[in-house]
Design an enzyme around this catalytic site. Structure first.
Site, PDB file in Angstrom:
ATOM      1  N   LYS A  60       0.802  -1.123   0.233  1.00 38.14           N
ATOM      2  CA  LYS A  60       0.028  -0.264  -0.311  1.00 38.14           C
ATOM      3  C   LYS A  60       0.789   1.155  -0.185  1.00 38.14           C
ATOM      4  CE  LYS A  60      -4.625  -2.675   2.078  1.00 38.14           C
ATOM      5  NZ  LYS A  60      -3.173  -3.703   2.494  1.00 38.14           N
ATOM      6  N   ILE A  78       6.175  10.193  -0.157  1.00 30.62           N
ATOM      7  CA  ILE A  78       6.160  11.045  -1.319  1.00 30.62           C
ATOM      8  C   ILE A  78       7.097  10.217  -2.495  1.00 30.62           C
ATOM      9  CG2 ILE A  78       6.412  12.721   0.179  1.00 30.62           C
ATOM     10  CD1 ILE A  78       9.827  12.274  -0.541  1.00 30.62           C
ATOM     11  N   THR A 130      10.191   8.522  -2.446  1.00 27.99           N
ATOM     12  CA  THR A 130      10.332   7.468  -1.152  1.00 27.99           C
ATOM     13  C   THR A 130       9.985   6.091  -2.544  1.00 27.99           C
ATOM     14  OG1 THR A 130      10.203   8.883   1.216  1.00 27.99           O
ATOM     15  CG2 THR A 130       9.954   6.573   0.934  1.00 27.99           C
ATOM     16  N   PRO A 145     -10.621  -8.317  -1.693  1.00 24.26           N
ATOM     17  CA  PRO A 145     -10.479  -9.197  -0.375  1.00 24.26           C
ATOM     18  C   PRO A 145     -11.390  -8.723   0.823  1.00 24.26           C
ATOM     19  CG  PRO A 145      -9.211  -7.014  -0.005  1.00 24.26           C
ATOM     20  CD  PRO A 145     -10.345  -6.794  -2.017  1.00 24.26           C
ATOM     21  N   GLY A 146     -11.483  -9.237   1.240  1.00 23.74           N
ATOM     22  CA  GLY A 146     -12.492  -8.952   2.856  1.00 23.74           C
ATOM     23  C   GLY A 146     -13.486 -10.502   2.797  1.00 23.74           C
ATOM     24  N   ILE A 147     -12.910 -11.673   2.176  1.00 23.86           N
ATOM     25  CA  ILE A 147     -13.534 -12.835   1.997  1.00 23.86           C
ATOM     26  C   ILE A 147     -13.679 -13.499   3.377  1.00 23.86           C
ATOM     27  CG2 ILE A 147     -14.054 -14.919   0.797  1.00 23.86           C
ATOM     28  CD1 ILE A 147     -13.289 -12.843  -1.506  1.00 23.86           C
ATOM     29  N   GLY A 155     -16.324 -11.014   6.571  1.00 21.48           N
ATOM     30  CA  GLY A 155     -17.433 -10.464   6.134  1.00 21.48           C
ATOM     31  C   GLY A 155     -17.961 -10.778   4.704  1.00 21.48           C
TER      32      GLY A 155
END
Ligand code: XMP
Length: 256
Positions: free
Chosen positions: A89, A93, A96, A210-212, A216
């Protein structure tokens, strides 16, 4: 650019699976790194025939190190002809971000996830430039899977160019098209937003969801709404039998 996107499409089609394994494990004591490496390798050995990519997060990069344990894992995953995504993620700047991308791509990652909140100039442009140079991919967060996502990704903003009030995630989806992203992340917990974002992106940019399970979200709702890939972590990595679990998940998706 788009080599990563094409590679994903080809593997998913050939293996008839849309599952991206999130190779995540809970914190374990720092002198157990060897066992963490072997746990990760065992899960890959078990499930690789049923997945189309692997996503690695800080769960492995922090304890194993990018150029020690993780690079070895990437080599093992590549031997199985699977691409590897780094879920860093990137959110800094440009100077970087460039270094972040260079290190992860040099370690062998095929794509990295970045956060469009930082903008283009002196933000994400250096990542896209590096991806182009090294023939890798960039996947953008468009709407995250956790509840608090609505505070940022769901807020309303004023789009100066179009003189309209739009949701932040709509702006990010449009930017994904403009910047030539290889994918976007939209949580499976918000299938109505997947649909809205898919309507903006069409078939040009795939949605990774994602998030399965534990968070929930339902895989079938995400796919029906327009997601191309499902990112699944703990439901598989913490299962007693990861191989059976992933096979059952695929069967369930096919039957629905
Ligand atoms: P679980 O165990 O919940 O793991 O299946 C999900 C994995 O995906 C990451 N995650 C996200 N990554 N945008 C991302 O880029 C998101 O909205 C998002 N939601 C979850 C999570 O950190 C874990 O590695």
């Amino acid at each position: 650019m788009f080599m990563f996107k094409a590679k994903m499409e080809e593997i998913a089609k050939k293996k008839d699976t849309k599952i991206v394994l999130a190779l995540d494990f809970p914190f374990i004591s720092l002198n157990s790194q060897k066992s963490l490496f072997h746990k990760a390798k065992n899960v890959i050995d078990e499930v690789y025939p049923h997945i189309c990519a692997v996503k690695i997060n800080h769960h492995l990069v922090l304890p194993l190190g990018t150029f020690q344990g993780v690079k070895k894992l990437i080599e093992i995953i590549h031997e199985k002809n699977l691409p590897v995504i780094m879920d860093c993620k990137a959110n800094d700047i440009g100077a970087t971000n460039k270094v972040i991308a260079e290190y992860y791509y040099s370690a062998g990652f095929d794509a990295i996830i970045a956060n469009p909140f930082v903008g283009w100039d002196e933000g994400l442009k250096p990542i896209f430039d590096m991806a182009k140079k090294m023939h890798r991919g960039v996947i953008l967060l468009v709407y995250m899977s956790h509840k608090g996502a609505q505070e940022g990704y769901g807020q309303f903003i004023y789009d100066k160019g179009k003189e309209e009030k739009i949701a932040q995630y709509v702006s990010f989806a449009r930017k994904a098209l403009k910047w030539g992203a290889d994918g976007v992340v939209v949580g499976a917990t918000v299938p109505e937003k997947i649909k809205e974002i898919h309507n903006i992106l069409g078939d040009k940019i795939p949605i990774y969801s994602p998030g399965i399970g534990i968070q929930g979200g339902r895989g079938i709702s995400a796919l029906n709404a327009g997601a191309s890939y499902l990112i699944v972590g703990r439901s598989i990595t913490l299962a007693e039998n990861p191989n059976e679990t992933v096979k059952k998940l695929i069967e369930k998706l096919k039957m629905s």
